[in-house]
Design an enzyme around this catalytic site. Structure first.
Site, PDB file in Angstrom:
ATOM      1  N   SER A  36      16.964 -26.865  52.938  1.00 47.80           N
ATOM      2  CA  SER A  36      16.047 -25.717  52.811  1.00 47.80           C
ATOM      3  C   SER A  36      16.177 -24.765  53.998  1.00 47.80           C
ATOM      4  CB  SER A  36      14.606 -26.212  52.705  1.00 47.80           C
ATOM      5  OG  SER A  36      14.284 -27.025  53.814  1.00 47.80           O
ATOM      6  N   ASN A 123       6.006 -33.870  56.972  1.00 44.41           N
ATOM      7  CA  ASN A 123       5.014 -33.466  55.975  1.00 44.41           C
ATOM      8  C   ASN A 123       3.849 -32.696  56.602  1.00 44.41           C
ATOM      9  OD1 ASN A 123       6.698 -34.865  54.336  1.00 44.41           O
ATOM     10  ND2 ASN A 123       5.263 -36.506  53.807  1.00 44.41           N
ATOM     11  N   THR A 168     -10.014   8.844  30.035  1.00 46.44           N
ATOM     12  CA  THR A 168     -10.132   7.509  29.445  1.00 46.44           C
ATOM     13  C   THR A 168      -9.176   7.537  28.250  1.00 46.44           C
ATOM     14  OG1 THR A 168     -11.946   8.132  27.985  1.00 46.44           O
ATOM     15  CG2 THR A 168     -12.577   7.224  30.107  1.00 46.44           C
ATOM     16  N   HIS A 169      -8.518   6.451  28.005  1.00 45.16           N
ATOM     17  CA  HIS A 169      -7.484   6.381  26.950  1.00 45.16           C
ATOM     18  C   HIS A 169      -6.418   7.461  27.142  1.00 45.16           C
ATOM     19  CE1 HIS A 169     -10.515   3.906  24.863  1.00 45.16           C
ATOM     20  NE2 HIS A 169     -11.357   4.856  25.237  1.00 45.16           N
ATOM     21  N   SER A 290      19.754  13.025  41.165  1.00 46.52           N
ATOM     22  CA  SER A 290      20.529  12.373  40.122  1.00 46.52           C
ATOM     23  C   SER A 290      21.995  12.664  40.364  1.00 46.52           C
ATOM     24  CB  SER A 290      20.092  12.920  38.761  1.00 46.52           C
ATOM     25  OG  SER A 290      21.136  12.789  37.826  1.00 46.52           O
ATOM     26  N   ASN A 298      13.608  12.647  41.578  1.00 51.41           N
ATOM     27  CA  ASN A 298      13.007  11.484  40.927  1.00 51.41           C
ATOM     28  C   ASN A 298      12.095  10.679  41.855  1.00 51.41           C
ATOM     29  OD1 ASN A 298      14.430  12.004  38.541  1.00 51.41           O
ATOM     30  ND2 ASN A 298      16.227  10.897  39.304  1.00 51.41           N
ATOM     31  N   GLU A 303       8.702   4.185  41.514  1.00 50.87           N
ATOM     32  CA  GLU A 303       9.161   3.346  40.392  1.00 50.87           C
ATOM     33  C   GLU A 303       9.541   1.945  40.878  1.00 50.87           C
ATOM     34  OE1 GLU A 303      11.409   6.150  37.289  1.00 50.87           O
ATOM     35  OE2 GLU A 303      11.937   6.556  39.348  1.00 50.87           O
ATOM     36  N   TYR A 330       2.527 -35.793  49.424  1.00 50.89           N
ATOM     37  CA  TYR A 330       3.668 -34.886  49.469  1.00 50.89           C
ATOM     38  C   TYR A 330       4.723 -35.271  48.438  1.00 50.89           C
ATOM     39  CZ  TYR A 330       7.821 -32.395  51.007  1.00 50.89           C
ATOM     40  OH  TYR A 330       8.933 -31.592  51.036  1.00 50.89           O
ATOM     41  N   GLN A 335       8.919 -28.268  48.428  1.00 52.04           N
ATOM     42  CA  GLN A 335       9.847 -27.481  49.244  1.00 52.04           C
ATOM     43  C   GLN A 335      10.101 -26.107  48.603  1.00 52.04           C
ATOM     44  OE1 GLN A 335      13.143 -29.380  51.417  1.00 52.04           O
ATOM     45  NE2 GLN A 335      14.499 -28.223  50.077  1.00 52.04           N
ATOM     46  N   LYS A 338       8.104 -22.099  49.498  1.00 55.95           N
ATOM     47  CA  LYS A 338       8.228 -21.040  50.508  1.00 55.95           C
ATOM     48  C   LYS A 338       8.865 -19.763  49.983  1.00 55.95           C
ATOM     49  CE  LYS A 338       8.810 -24.892  53.435  1.00 55.95           C
ATOM     50  NZ  LYS A 338       8.752 -25.674  52.184  1.00 55.95           N
TER      51      LYS A 338
HETATM   52  N1  ARG Z   1      11.866 -29.292  53.922  1.00 52.53           N
HETATM   53  C1  ARG Z   1      10.688 -29.991  53.518  1.00 52.53           C
HETATM   54  C2  ARG Z   1       9.734 -29.013  52.816  1.00 52.53           C
HETATM   55  O1  ARG Z   1       9.907 -27.857  52.969  1.00 52.53           O
HETATM   56  C3  ARG Z   1      10.022 -30.548  54.723  1.00 52.53           C
HETATM   57  C4  ARG Z   1       9.259 -31.788  54.464  1.00 52.53           C
HETATM   58  C5  ARG Z   1      10.197 -32.884  54.131  1.00 52.53           C
HETATM   59  N2  ARG Z   1       9.524 -34.127  53.988  1.00 52.53           N
HETATM   60  C6  ARG Z   1      10.095 -35.109  53.351  1.00 52.53           C
HETATM   61  N3  ARG Z   1       9.420 -36.182  53.303  1.00 52.53           N
HETATM   62  N4  ARG Z   1      11.254 -35.032  52.778  1.00 52.53           N
HETATM   63  O2  ARG Z   1       8.861 -29.391  52.093  1.00 52.53           O
END
Ligand code: ARG
Length: 479
Positions: A36, A123, A168-169, A290, A298, A303, A330, A335, A338
């Site tokens: 990751s 974790n 409205t509308h 354009s 534009n 947009e 967990y 993962q 993010k």
């Molecule tokens: N890269 C993991 C995440 O973003 C970190 C936690 C990993 N923990 C584990 N027990 N594998 O969630």
């Protein structure tokens, strides 16, 4: 053994600290699939911040000596510098940012660095980093949101007496002040601001000391860690701490609301910028030409902001589906939390930043707005109120004005041009003062309720908005 597999025996294995129990190292495919780093490297500064705080707790618990603490501090500072100057060598062999930083720390400090992960799990570490990240993003977005709200108030102040049709509308409904129309968006962005604050409170819970899920065996002073890291509270349940991503979902929800509000505003400005409306002039620097049609100007930026709504809302949906049905505590699914949040946050920050500039430099074509108010039918509701003020029940009055509108259409005569004698055929209550109704200023100012478009109401409410902005700027959460 597959050639793709690094052999533990040859010393290449155990790259990620977690392979002690395995005979073989992970395959390259697995390493690649589970990594990751590309995403969570954005957590680097927060990971180090967390480590500094954890170090103090380890020292207080007697788990590192003063000398080791100093060595680790020095090492973390070096890493922080390397990151700032882009000299830090991210190593793909280590799956995430946490291991990357720890490996480098051990390289720099030897056995002292090997103690830092005492009483900590990735974790609780990732939960902490994510919370620090979200809190920081909220501050950035709150700031630019205040900027946009301020621009809207400025524009509103300049346009209290600019009138246009309210719709409205997508049909002419009743005349309104442009200030009132703009302040409707101010209200949306103010609600977003309040939601951001609430989300900050959700994220503001310190989760270190939760370990993998059960808490840790050492006397880690969690209050001390929270204080060092600037958290308002410490989490109360270690299982929840490592498995709660509500704050991330809430954040992406607020970003989705902002995106939705922006998309509505953009849509309106795109329409207003069309030849048909011709209500606004967007500054050249925010428009594009354009490649084939020389006359084009534009509204691409608007947009694109509108178009990005899809990805922000889909981020929210991804998070919901990713978390749905996950058992405690967990799970590696998490993962995936993010990327959507980071992308949504960046999208909204950039969208707000440029949209604020567009609003600040927008020119309103007031005379074109006024032209649309020559449509007498827009005063029909005022005419209905006129008869009510002369004692007629509203339903009766509505019907009579409806008849007048249909007469005006059938005879191709404007409502303001129907003679008083003809009006009297619809109702004896009509007098010569009916003709003053065909005026936007008169219409707008005849509104009486709090929250209405009358100039008196707008002038009275604007100072409240000014105070509100000042309060929000000084809000201690964001300082
Ligand atoms: N890269 C993991 C995440 O973003 C970190 C936690 C990993 N923990 C584990 N027990 N594998 O969630």
């Amino acid at each position: 053994m597959s050639a793709k597999r690094a052999n533990k025996a040859n010393g290449k294995g155990n790259e990620n600290f977690v392979r002690g129990r395995f005979k073989e190292d992970i395959s390259d495919l697995t390493a690649d699939f589970t990594a990751s780093l590309d995403i969570d490297k954005k957590f680097a500064e927060f990971d180090i911040e967390g480590s500094f705080a954890h170090l103090e707790a380890l020292f207080k618990a007697g788990l590192v000596t003063e000398d080791e603490k100093n060595k680790i501090k020095e090492g973390l500072s070096v890493i922080s510098e390397e990151l700032k100057s882009n000299k830090f060598k991210f190593d793909k062999r280590y799956e995430d940012i946490h291991i990357n930083i720890e490996k480098r720390l051990i390289e720099l400090t030897g056995s002292a660095g090997e103690k830092l992960h005492t009483g900590r799990s990735r974790n609780d570490q990732v939960s902490l980093d994510f919370r620090l990240y979200v809190k920081n993003e909220i501050k950035k977005i709150a700031d630019v949101l205040i900027g946009l709200r301020s621009e809207l108030i400025k524009k509103a102040k300049d346009n209290v007496e600019t009138f246009l049709p309210g719709y409205t509308h997508m049909q002419h409904a009743q005349p309104v002040s442009l200030a009132h129309h703009l302040l409707a968006y101010y209200e949306m962005f103010t609600r977003d601001f309040i939601k951001l604050k609430n989300t900050y409170i959700s994220a503001d819970s310190m989760t270190l000391g939760s370990g993998a899920l059960a808490g840790v065996d050492f006397n880690i002073d969690r209050e001390l860690e929270a204080e060092i890291l600037g958290f308002g509270k410490i989490s109360r349940n270690s299982i929840d701490s490592v498995s709660d991503r509500d704050f991330a979902i809430e954040f992406n929800f607020v970003l989705s609301m902002i995106s939705l509000h922006l998309s509505r505003f953009c849509e309106e400005l795109i329409l207003w910028n069309s030849q048909e409306f011709n209500f606004v002039d967007i500054k050249d620097e925010f428009t594009t030409g354009s490649s084939i049609m020389p006359q084009k100007k534009n509204p691409d930026v608007l947009e694109l902001i509108r178009g990005k709504t899809g990805s922000v809302i889909s981020g929210l949906v991804s998070l919901f589906i990713m978390m749905k049905s996950l058992p405690l505590a967990y799970n590696r699914d998490m993962q995936e939390d993010k990327k959507p949040v980071m992308e949504s946050s960046e999208t909204i920050y950039k969208s707000l930043e440029i949209f604020k500039e567009i609003i600040g430099t927008l020119e309103f074509k007031k005379s074109n707005m006024r032209l649309q108010l020559n449509d007498d039918e827009i005063y029909a509701t005022d005419m209905a109120s006129y008869l009510v003020n002369k004692g007629l029940p509203f339903r009766k009055s509505h019907e009579i004005i409806g008849n007048a509108v249909s007469y005006s259409k059938a005879h191709n005569v404007k409502l303001s041009e129907i003679t008083i004698n003809d009006y009297k055929k619809f109702s004896e209550l009509f007098e010569n003062d009916i003709y003053v109704l065909f005026d936007a200023g008169h219409s707008v100012n005849s509104k009486k309720t709090y929250g209405s478009t009358s100039l008196a109401r707008i002038m009275k409410i604007i100072p409240d908005y000014d105070d509100e902005i000042k309060r929000d700027k000084d809000d201690e959460i964001f300082l």
